[in-house]
Design a protein around this motif. Structure first.
Motif, short mmCIF file in Angstrom:
data_model
loop_
_atom_site.label_atom_id
_atom_site.label_comp_id
_atom_site.label_asym_id
_atom_site.label_seq_id
_atom_site.Cartn_x
_atom_site.Cartn_y
_atom_site.Cartn_z
N HIS A 1 -7.20 3.45 -1.49
CA HIS A 1 -7.29 2.89 -0.13
C HIS A 1 -8.21 1.66 -0.13
O HIS A 1 -7.86 0.62 0.45
CB HIS A 1 -7.84 3.94 0.84
CG HIS A 1 -6.78 4.77 1.49
ND1 HIS A 1 -5.76 4.24 2.26
CD2 HIS A 1 -6.59 6.13 1.51
CE1 HIS A 1 -5.00 5.20 2.71
NE2 HIS A 1 -5.46 6.36 2.26
N ARG A 2 -9.36 1.78 -0.75
CA ARG A 2 -10.30 0.67 -0.77
C ARG A 2 -9.75 -0.52 -1.56
O ARG A 2 -9.94 -1.68 -1.18
CB ARG A 2 -11.64 1.11 -1.36
CG ARG A 2 -12.43 2.05 -0.45
CD ARG A 2 -13.88 2.15 -0.89
NE ARG A 2 -14.03 2.74 -2.20
CZ ARG A 2 -14.12 4.05 -2.43
NH1 ARG A 2 -14.05 4.91 -1.41
NH2 ARG A 2 -14.28 4.52 -3.65
N GLU B 1 0.83 -1.21 0.00
CA GLU B 1 0.00 0.00 0.00
C GLU B 1 0.87 1.26 0.00
O GLU B 1 0.56 2.23 -0.70
CB GLU B 1 -0.94 0.02 1.21
CG GLU B 1 -1.83 1.25 1.23
CD GLU B 1 -2.95 1.17 2.24
OE1 GLU B 1 -3.73 2.14 2.34
OE2 GLU B 1 -3.06 0.14 2.93
N ASP C 1 -7.38 8.88 -4.12
CA ASP C 1 -6.83 8.40 -2.84
C ASP C 1 -7.78 7.43 -2.15
O ASP C 1 -7.36 6.36 -1.69
CB ASP C 1 -6.53 9.58 -1.93
CG ASP C 1 -5.37 10.42 -2.45
OD1 ASP C 1 -4.23 10.17 -2.04
OD2 ASP C 1 -5.62 11.32 -3.27
N SER C 2 -9.07 7.79 -2.08
CA SER C 2 -10.02 6.93 -1.39
C SER C 2 -10.23 5.62 -2.14
O SER C 2 -10.35 4.55 -1.53
CB SER C 2 -11.35 7.65 -1.19
OG SER C 2 -11.92 8.02 -2.42
N PHE D 1 0.79 4.16 -3.05
CA PHE D 1 0.56 5.60 -2.92
C PHE D 1 1.77 6.40 -3.39
O PHE D 1 1.62 7.53 -3.86
CB PHE D 1 0.18 5.96 -1.49
CG PHE D 1 -1.29 5.79 -1.22
CD1 PHE D 1 -2.18 6.81 -1.51
CD2 PHE D 1 -1.80 4.60 -0.76
CE1 PHE D 1 -3.54 6.67 -1.32
CE2 PHE D 1 -3.17 4.43 -0.56
CZ PHE D 1 -4.04 5.47 -0.84
N CYS E 1 -6.58 -1.32 -1.93
CA CYS E 1 -5.55 -1.96 -1.11
C CYS E 1 -6.18 -2.77 0.03
O CYS E 1 -5.70 -3.87 0.36
CB CYS E 1 -4.60 -0.90 -0.53
SG CYS E 1 -3.54 -0.10 -1.76
#
Length: 220
Positions: free
Chosen positions: A208-209, A98, A204-205, A102, A211
């Motif tokens: 995140h989901r 992760e 970004d969100s 990013f 990952c």
């Protein structure tokens, strides 16, 4: 006073050169995007036509872009920003995949310098599917840039609580992490291109989901 004058002159010259380069880059990019919006097929657009509209030579075009697809999308050669590289490190307990995903996203953003709006950008990729494919291929270039930094950071960090890091060479481990992180980034990018109402701010969100789902699938 006299000692400072040459430095000031060099800075002014450099600043003028940078502004001129930025204007030329934007002119080529906008000319390519305009041509893509007016033609049904990218194959009907030539570099020569784009260069003529931007009032530069074809040789100058290739000083700024590797292909007409890159010019349409406004893609720059990926580079590691000093601030991004300086802030990146590994610590015990980090989710390495992760964290690298990013990092890839951060570098990817610096290499997307387009001057057209997001809606127009998406419309062009809808009109010319090869542009969307090129955008995903661009992540390969980003991975190449990031892999070296990941290797250096892994080599400099003792992640003693993560035995997976020590299974192979540092280079092998870094390559595996970057490859998997790149796959997750591609997976996260798809809904940003296809789902109604999505914007780049959602990246970004969504990542995140993506990952989190990857962790759930791989760790049961």
């Amino acid at each position: 006073m006299t000692a400072a004058a040459p430095d000031a002159s060099r800075k002014a010259t450099s600043s003028h050169r940078e502004r001129k380069r930025a204007r030329t880059w934007t002119a080529i990019h906008l000319a390519a995007a305009d041509a893509a919006a007016r033609h049904a097929r990218l194959s009907d657009i030539t570099v020569e036509a784009i260069a003529e509209q931007a009032e530069v030579s074809p040789r100058t075009f290739f000083n700024y872009f590797r292909s007409k697809e890159d010019a349409v999308l406004g893609l720059c050669t990926p580079v590691l920003d000093d601030a991004i590289a300086g802030d990146f490190c590994f610590s015990p307990g980090d989710d390495l995949v992760e964290k690298v995903a990013f990092l890839l996203l951060a570098v990817f953003r610096t290499a997307n310098c387009r001057a057209i709006g997001y809606d127009e950008y998406i419309a062009l990729m809808d009109r010319h599917p090869e542009l969307a494919r090129r955008r995903f291929q661009h992540i390969d270039d980003v991975e190449t840039v990031v892999a070296e930094l990941v290797t250096l950071r892994l080599a400099a960090t003792r992640l003693t609580d993560d035995p997976v890091v020590h299974e192979g060479t540092v280079e092998d481990t870094a390559d595996m992490i970057v490859t998997v992180a790149g796959a997750l980034m591609r997976s996260a990018m798809r809904p940003l291109l296809t789902a109604p109402g999505r914007t780049e701010a959602d990246a970004d969100s969504v990542l995140h989901r993506t990952c989190a789902l990857f962790r759930k699938v791989t760790r049961g």
